[in-house]
Design an enzyme around this catalytic site. Sequence first.
Site, PDB file in Angstrom:
ATOM      1  N   ASN A  89      38.099  36.293  -6.032  1.00  0.00           N
ATOM      2  CA  ASN A  89      37.241  36.499  -7.193  1.00  0.00           C
ATOM      3  C   ASN A  89      37.312  35.272  -8.093  1.00  0.00           C
ATOM      4  OD1 ASN A  89      36.604  39.175  -6.396  1.00  0.00           O
ATOM      5  ND2 ASN A  89      38.521  39.923  -7.268  1.00  0.00           N
ATOM      6  N   GLY A  95      35.130  39.661 -11.020  1.00  0.00           N
ATOM      7  CA  GLY A  95      36.282  40.551 -10.884  1.00  0.00           C
ATOM      8  C   GLY A  95      37.625  39.879 -11.060  1.00  0.00           C
ATOM      9  N   HIS A 102      44.248  33.474  -5.830  1.00  0.00           N
ATOM     10  CA  HIS A 102      44.883  34.340  -4.839  1.00  0.00           C
ATOM     11  C   HIS A 102      43.807  34.879  -3.922  1.00  0.00           C
ATOM     12  CE1 HIS A 102      43.851  36.548  -8.473  1.00  0.00           C
ATOM     13  NE2 HIS A 102      43.540  37.566  -7.688  1.00  0.00           N
ATOM     14  N   HIS A 104      42.817  38.164  -1.753  1.00  0.00           N
ATOM     15  CA  HIS A 104      43.081  39.573  -1.457  1.00  0.00           C
ATOM     16  C   HIS A 104      42.885  39.784   0.043  1.00  0.00           C
ATOM     17  CE1 HIS A 104      42.538  41.192  -5.686  1.00  0.00           C
ATOM     18  NE2 HIS A 104      41.897  40.046  -5.803  1.00  0.00           N
TER      19      HIS A 104
HETATM   20  P1  5GP Z   1      41.856  39.591  -9.414  1.00  0.00           P
HETATM   21  O1  5GP Z   1      41.266  40.732 -10.180  1.00  0.00           O
HETATM   22  O2  5GP Z   1      42.277  38.467 -10.367  1.00  0.00           O
HETATM   23  O3  5GP Z   1      41.058  39.102  -8.258  1.00  0.00           O
HETATM   24  O4  5GP Z   1      43.170  40.160  -8.756  1.00  0.00           O
HETATM   25  C1  5GP Z   1      44.346  40.392  -9.451  1.00  0.00           C
HETATM   26  C2  5GP Z   1      45.087  41.464  -8.720  1.00  0.00           C
HETATM   27  O5  5GP Z   1      46.444  41.427  -9.141  1.00  0.00           O
HETATM   28  C3  5GP Z   1      44.577  42.882  -8.999  1.00  0.00           C
HETATM   29  O6  5GP Z   1      44.170  43.496  -7.780  1.00  0.00           O
HETATM   30  C4  5GP Z   1      45.769  43.575  -9.641  1.00  0.00           C
HETATM   31  O7  5GP Z   1      45.901  44.920  -9.239  1.00  0.00           O
HETATM   32  C5  5GP Z   1      46.941  42.725  -9.188  1.00  0.00           C
HETATM   33  N1  5GP Z   1      48.052  42.707 -10.112  1.00  0.00           N
HETATM   34  C6  5GP Z   1      47.987  42.545 -11.465  1.00  0.00           C
HETATM   35  N2  5GP Z   1      49.220  42.560 -12.003  1.00  0.00           N
HETATM   36  C7  5GP Z   1      50.088  42.737 -10.962  1.00  0.00           C
HETATM   37  C8  5GP Z   1      51.515  42.841 -10.897  1.00  0.00           C
HETATM   38  O8  5GP Z   1      52.235  42.780 -11.883  1.00  0.00           O
HETATM   39  N3  5GP Z   1      52.049  43.015  -9.657  1.00  0.00           N
HETATM   40  C9  5GP Z   1      51.279  43.079  -8.527  1.00  0.00           C
HETATM   41  N4  5GP Z   1      51.906  43.237  -7.365  1.00  0.00           N
HETATM   42  N5  5GP Z   1      49.921  42.978  -8.570  1.00  0.00           N
HETATM   43  C10 5GP Z   1      49.342  42.816  -9.770  1.00  0.00           C
END
Ligand code: 5GP
Length: 116
Positions: A89, A95, A102, A104
């Site tokens: 994202n 998102g 990172h 997913h």
């Molecule tokens: P994004 O929304 O930036 O693509 O993805 C961030 C992801 O990090 C989300 O799916 C969220 O659930 C995950 N996430 C956020 N904080 C933490 C955390 O403290 N530990 C873990 N394992 N995942 C996290």
Amino acid sequence: MTSVEEKTIFEKIINGEIPADIVFENDIAVVIRDINPQAPVHVLIIPKRRIDRIEAAQDGDTELLGKLLIMARDFAKSHNLTEFRLVINNGQQAGETVPHLHIHLLSGRSMAWPPG
Ligand code: 5GP
């Protein structure tokens, strides 16, 4: 969005300052289970060296980015996953919630296209 100067949650995990379910780690990246999984298998492949998001990647990051995809391949292979989705994202509307690049990896259920 968090400023570049602030440490992200992922940097704190990488530094061991906060716990995470780390399923794999090498010199360039960690693979952790997402805290809020969106599929039966949902892990994040996170480079240890922070790049805010894919739009901030430099040409010099080509090798690192390639290695992250190979790590996704290896995770899938070692967990016998043949059907999975990789997602990056970029930006709030797409998102992005953590400004630390990172990938997913989601698997274990059928998925819709286009994504919501
Ligand atoms: P994004 O929304 O930036 O693509 O993805 C961030 C992801 O990090 C989300 O799916 C969220 O659930 C995950 N996430 C956020 N904080 C933490 C955390 O403290 N530990 C873990 N394992 N995942 C996290």
